[in-house]
Design a protein around this motif. Structure first.
Motif, short mmCIF file in Angstrom:
data_model
loop_
_atom_site.label_atom_id
_atom_site.label_comp_id
_atom_site.label_asym_id
_atom_site.label_seq_id
_atom_site.Cartn_x
_atom_site.Cartn_y
_atom_site.Cartn_z
N CYS A 84 0.85 -1.19 0.00
CA CYS A 84 0.00 0.00 0.00
C CYS A 84 0.88 1.24 0.00
CB CYS A 84 -0.89 0.00 1.24
SG CYS A 84 -1.96 1.44 1.32
N CYS A 108 -1.70 6.94 5.45
CA CYS A 108 -2.51 6.97 6.69
C CYS A 108 -1.62 6.89 7.94
CB CYS A 108 -3.52 5.82 6.71
SG CYS A 108 -4.45 5.66 5.18
N CYS A 134 -1.35 3.80 10.49
CA CYS A 134 -1.23 2.45 9.93
C CYS A 134 0.21 2.04 9.62
CB CYS A 134 -2.06 2.40 8.65
SG CYS A 134 -2.09 0.77 7.90
N PRO A 181 1.78 -0.61 5.42
CA PRO A 181 2.78 -0.44 4.35
C PRO A 181 4.20 -0.83 4.79
CG PRO A 181 1.27 1.40 4.38
CD PRO A 181 0.99 0.61 5.62
N GLN A 224 -4.45 -4.86 0.06
CA GLN A 224 -4.53 -3.79 1.05
C GLN A 224 -5.38 -2.64 0.50
OE1 GLN A 224 -1.18 -5.37 1.12
NE2 GLN A 224 -2.19 -6.43 2.79
N TYR A 262 -10.97 2.13 -1.32
CA TYR A 262 -10.54 3.42 -0.77
C TYR A 262 -11.60 4.45 -1.22
CZ TYR A 262 -7.31 6.78 1.15
OH TYR A 262 -6.74 7.73 1.96
N GLN A 308 -12.84 5.10 8.26
CA GLN A 308 -11.98 5.40 9.43
C GLN A 308 -12.51 6.49 10.35
OE1 GLN A 308 -10.26 3.00 9.55
NE2 GLN A 308 -9.30 2.45 7.62
S1 SF4 Z 1 -5.23 2.09 6.36
FE1 SF4 Z 1 -5.33 0.94 4.43
S2 SF4 Z 1 -5.04 2.54 2.86
FE2 SF4 Z 1 -4.26 3.40 4.79
S3 SF4 Z 1 -2.05 2.93 4.83
FE3 SF4 Z 1 -3.14 1.27 5.94
S4 SF4 Z 1 -3.44 -0.30 4.40
FE4 SF4 Z 1 -3.00 1.58 3.30
#
Ligand code: SF4
Length: 475
Positions: A181, A185, A188, A191, A225, A262, A289
């Protein structure tokens, strides 16, 4: 599993019977880490009380805590990170079936950047997306703080020839269409664990899907992802829509769906494609989110309630009757009562069919880890409970409207609670995550068969689950 099976290992789902135990782990939030560690410790006990001689830990927990696992859990004999899947054979002490080309499509180093042949030498692959390269320069994928983490990010992709065994029964299968990914974000670390975004080749996915359907699979769920970015690195425009269009043509495939859209990548063409094909489930999973623009900005996701409501309106107009799933995070650093009130208002207006709420988990290596304004755990939990309670009422009212409807149900088997009930799903339920359809009346049929589709009438509704009576087989 596929690699081990091809190399001659006999697989069992019963740990007490196994000589080699493999625990595949997750580590993106606290609760997932805890579950992973608990499972490792539980499996470790089989080394003293069962037949187990070896314990292998695989997956994302290894990427993050390789050294700690080795140091603190001496029962663990080997670890296998997300970027070294093939080493499962060596770890298990099983010889590879033949000295073959890598079963994975490995994208590595300069060859990848130049868009040349991959090191496996058998596939042409384009470079990663420019966005991924930029984020790498910005330090998005940094793992330096993680002791023992492999220096290189995972770059593999599986393809249609990678050996695979389904753990989801005969009827339903997942297909991973992309890995990694490039989004920024701030909460998160996925990645950092999974690397830069890269898509599997279009034909590879189609070939795999055809083979699965030929072998009896009737439901395919596409995952990654970020599925809605699919094909951008291959130069495809609206790649996911094109892929769905092609897969929907496969004869015998009854249900096709994708997860993890997304929000700003839901294009008109994608919606048209969902609407156009009878075998594409009228189901959209779009993790939002949050709904407060301030929190979303801080999460580096952008948008907010107003924009999301417009998107949801567009989705519902294009695909009437579509089931919507989302997930939220509460307790992000700096989140105020007013932000939560905004989120609650949004949830009331949006009327999601399925909703998950996660408590913010403060992950080392994420952007938000350094943010001030951390919300106390008790407040986070109270906010999560309140939001779930709110959704419970919304869901209950929505499920009441299902009563009297005739739907196609995929029978999954006897209920774990009682043999008098069967469990199933409609196209509006993704595997494993949404509510259930309980079947308490087989109608004109003597019995049901797991993996078959039936027409059924919804007779009762509960908060998340519904009860149904079979009307006939669905041919
Ligand atoms: S929340 Fe989803 S879109 Fe955002 S960085 Fe994590 S994996 Fe990627």
């Amino acid at each position: 599993m596929g690699l081990l099976d091809r190399a001659g290992a006999r697989l069992t789902g019963r740990p007490e019977e196994a000589e080699i135990l493999v625990v595949n782990t997750c580590s993106f939030i606290d609760t997932a880490k805890q579950e992973s560690v608990d499972t490792i410790l539980e499996m470790a006990r089989h080394k003293t009380s069962g037949r187990a001689k070896k314990l292998i830990v695989a997956g994302c927990l290894v990427e993050r805590y390789r050294d700690e696992i080795r140091k603190n859990i001496p029962e663990v004999d080997a670890v296998v990170g997300t970027g070294e899947l093939e080493s499962i054979l060596e770890a298990a002490g099983v010889a590879p079936a033949a000295k073959a080309v890598s079963p994975f499509n490995i994208l590595t180093g300069a060859a990848v950047r130049a868009g040349q042949e991959s090191l496996a030498g058998t596939h042409k692959e384009p470079a990663f997306r420019a966005e991924g390269e930029l984020r790498e320069r910005q330090g998005r994928f940094a793992r330096e703080e993680w002791q023992g983490a492999a220096h290189l990010l995972p770059t593999y992709l599986y393809d249609e020839n990678t050996p695979r065994l389904l753990s989801t029964g005969r009827t339903s299968a997942y297909i991973k269409i992309a890995e990694g990914c490039d989004h920024p974000c701030t909460f998160c670390v996925i990645p950092n664990l999974r690397g830069k975004f890269r898509s599997r080749r279009f034909e590879s996915v189609v070939t795999e899907a055809r083979r699965l359907v030929d072998s009896g699979v009737r439901e395919i769920t596409l995952i990654g992802q970020d599925t809605t970015c699919y094909g951008e690195d291959l130069g495809l425009k609206d790649g996911l829509a094109a892929l769905l269009d092609e897969l929907a043509k496969i004869e015998g495939l009854r249900w096709l769906r994708f997860l993890y859209a997304y929000p700003n990548r839901i294009t008109g063409r994608l919606l048209e494609t969902i609407a156009k094909h009878d075998n594409i489930c009228k189901y959209l999973d779009v993790p939002l989110q949050h709904a407060s623009p301030a929190v979303l900005k801080s999460m580096k996701r952008g948008a907010g309630a107003e924009i999301f409501l417009k998107t949801l309106g567009k989705v519902r107009t294009a695909v009437p009757g579509i089931a919507l799933r989302t997930s939220f995070i509460v307790g992000f650093p700096g989140e105020t009562d007013a932000d939560v009130a905004q989120l609650e208002e949004f949830v009331k207006e949006a009327r999601f069919d399925w909703l998950g709420v996660f408590s913010y988990s403060d992950e080392e290596g994420s952007g938000a880890h350094a943010f001030g304004g951390k919300v106390p755990k008790r407040t986070i939990e109270a906010r999560r409970k309140r939001l779930m309670k709110l959704q419970q009422g919304i869901s209950k009212r929505a499920k009441q409207e299902w009563v009297g409807r005739e739907v196609v149900v995929l029978a999954e088997g006897e209920s774990a609670e009682t043999e008098l009930l069967w469990e199933g799903r409609t196209q509006f339920h993704a595997p494993e995550i949404d509510g259930k359809v309980y079947i308490n009346d087989f109608g004109p049929l003597a019995g049901l068969e797991a993996g078959r589709f039936y027409r059924a009438e919804i007779t009762e509704a509960h908060e998340y689950d519904v009860v149904a009576r079979v009307v006939s087989e669905a041919l």
